[in-house]
Design a protein around this motif. Structure first.
Motif, mmCIF file in Angstrom:
data_model
loop_
_atom_site.group_PDB
_atom_site.id
_atom_site.type_symbol
_atom_site.label_atom_id
_atom_site.label_comp_id
_atom_site.label_asym_id
_atom_site.label_seq_id
_atom_site.Cartn_x
_atom_site.Cartn_y
_atom_site.Cartn_z
ATOM 1 N N GLU A 214 0.865 -1.176 0.000
ATOM 2 C CA GLU A 214 0.000 0.000 0.000
ATOM 3 C C GLU A 214 0.898 1.222 0.000
ATOM 4 O OE1 GLU A 214 -2.717 0.526 3.282
ATOM 5 O OE2 GLU A 214 -3.600 2.316 2.363
ATOM 6 N N HIS A 241 -3.136 9.252 2.768
ATOM 7 C CA HIS A 241 -3.146 9.152 4.238
ATOM 8 C C HIS A 241 -2.881 10.497 4.911
ATOM 9 C CE1 HIS A 241 -2.214 4.983 2.960
ATOM 10 N NE2 HIS A 241 -3.049 4.688 3.909
ATOM 11 N N HIS A 268 -9.071 3.178 -0.660
ATOM 12 C CA HIS A 268 -9.846 4.180 0.115
ATOM 13 C C HIS A 268 -9.650 5.591 -0.442
ATOM 14 C CE1 HIS A 268 -6.325 5.153 2.731
ATOM 15 N NE2 HIS A 268 -6.221 3.883 3.027
HETATM 16 ZN ZN LIG Z 1 -4.483 2.976 3.925
#
Ligand SMILES: [Zn+2]
Length: 390
Positions: A214, A241, A268
């Motif tokens: 990720e 993030h 996300h």
């Molecule tokens: Zn994440």
């Protein structure tokens, strides 16, 4: 897509009583001055969200008074909301709280989150037959192991996924740019690669663990992995993030990450958190059109606090022609069930299994991953990387 009309038809929108009640309990928590009471209402809110049945089904035989983690003060609010659809107790507490402005702000950040009971209802709702079924789901493509901020070992992950009937899964620990989440150095990633290869040879023909990562999308759209570093992984997720509370448009940030030729999944995409932050603001139709063009999957992250994309945005991504990844974002093997939240959103959005990479057989999935990575040698891919590939 006319969102308002679609939302009025949504079973979740009409019937998620647990989500409504949990919202009131959370408001009550933030209206407290005593830490202890605040934790009590927060705990009650979380307990209601994770119930497997709607509160309306518990009220008749008195089971609503016996929910673990819910004390008498919270029960009074639950019964009031079930009875009247609202709560005077909470509204009065909010009105007299010094935090009332913050509580009202938080209320705007709860849209289109599903409680566990709603998820289970949506998974079994016969009106949604014809939509994706949980049975066609073959493997989870976002999870974290002990190699970054997750708990399980690789072997625990493989066994838990096998128990869920998966043919494959990707372990996607954080990359080195995200120190706060224990991001892996490239040396650690090389060690992890050996561990995954040895696990795969032990599970051959039964289960395949995919070597994922990720990567973090910086505010300017660059990844925290160089092109060569990204090439060390079979699957690259890119996710924001940071800068998740800014009201300014960040379409370019996401578009730059999607155009990175080594990225397979935009994970996300907003980075929202239930009742806390809205996440990235972007022109989503532009983001989805570029993702569809590039063949990058957009993720529905099933972490109950994230639920990102939710079904309303997922409908727009579907209309734009996107493919989807439905992932748990699990940090424990127990959390692998978060995938069910993602599947529920996909069912509400009407996404067919053909458009969901987790429903593809392993051969097709691996081919898609390899094809996307091989674009790096094509001239158009090179053009797309000049400003972004460091
Ligand atoms: Zn994440």
């Amino acid at each position: 897509m006319r969102e308002a009309a679609a939302e009025n038809n949504s079973p979740a929108e009409c019937q998620d009583v647990n989500s409504t009640v949990a919202g009131f309990l959370r408001d009550m928590a933030f209206a407290q001055t005593s830490q202890q009471k605040m934790f009590g209402y927060k705990r009650a809110s979380a307990a209601v969200l994770s119930l497997e049945e709607p509160l309306t089904a518990l009220v008749e035989d008195g089971a609503v008074r016996k929910i673990p983690g819910v004390g008498p003060a919270s029960t009074r609010i639950i019964l009031e909301v079930l009875d009247t659809g609202a709560s005077d107790i909470v509204e009065q507490a909010v009105a007299s709280s010094p935090n009332s402005a913050d509580i009202r702000r938080r209320r705007t950040l709860r849209s289109h989150f599903l409680s566990r009971a709603a998820v289970l209802q949506i998974l079994s709702n016969p009106d949604l037959n014809g939509a994706l079924s949980i049975d066609s789901y073959r493997g989870d493509l976002q999870m974290h192991s002990e190699w970054s901020d997750g708990a399980p070992t690789l072997e625990e992950i493989a066994n838990a996924c096998l128990e869920r009937g998966y043919a494959y899964a990707a372990v996607t620990d954080h990359s080195h740019g995200l120190k706060i989440a224990g991001g892996m150095s490239m040396a650690e990633a090389a060690d992890q690669r050996l561990a995954i290869e040895s696990l795969n040879s032990a599970y051959v023909d039964r289960f395949r663990l995919i070597r994922g990562i990720e990567a973090n999308i910086a505010a300017d759209g660059r990844l925290d992995l160089s092109m060569d570093e990204a090439a060390e992984f079979e699957l690259v997720l890119a996710a924001p993030h940071s800068v998740l509370r800014k009201p300014d448009d960040q379409t370019e940030r996401l578009v730059a990450a999607i155009r990175h030729p080594r990225v397979h999944i935009l994970a996300h995409p907003r980075g929202r958190i239930a009742g806390s932050r809205a996440g990235v603001v972007a022109d989503w139709d532009v983001v989805f059109t570029v993702a569809a063009d590039e063949g990058v999957a957009v993720e529905i992250d099933g972490d109950p606090a994230r639920q990102d994309l939710d079904y309303t945005l997922a409908r727009r991504a579907l209309a734009a022609g996107c493919v989807f990844a439905l992932d748990s974002d699990a940090h424990t093997t127990e959390q692998l069930r978060y995938t069910e939240t993602a599947v529920a959103h996909a069912r509400l959005a009407g996404i067919p299994s053909e458009r969901i990479v987790n429903c593809w057989p392993i051969e097709r999935l691996l081919q898609w991953l390899a094809e996307r990575s091989s674009r790096i040698s094509s001239p158009s891919a090179r053009r797309g990387t000049t400003a972004r590939s460091h």
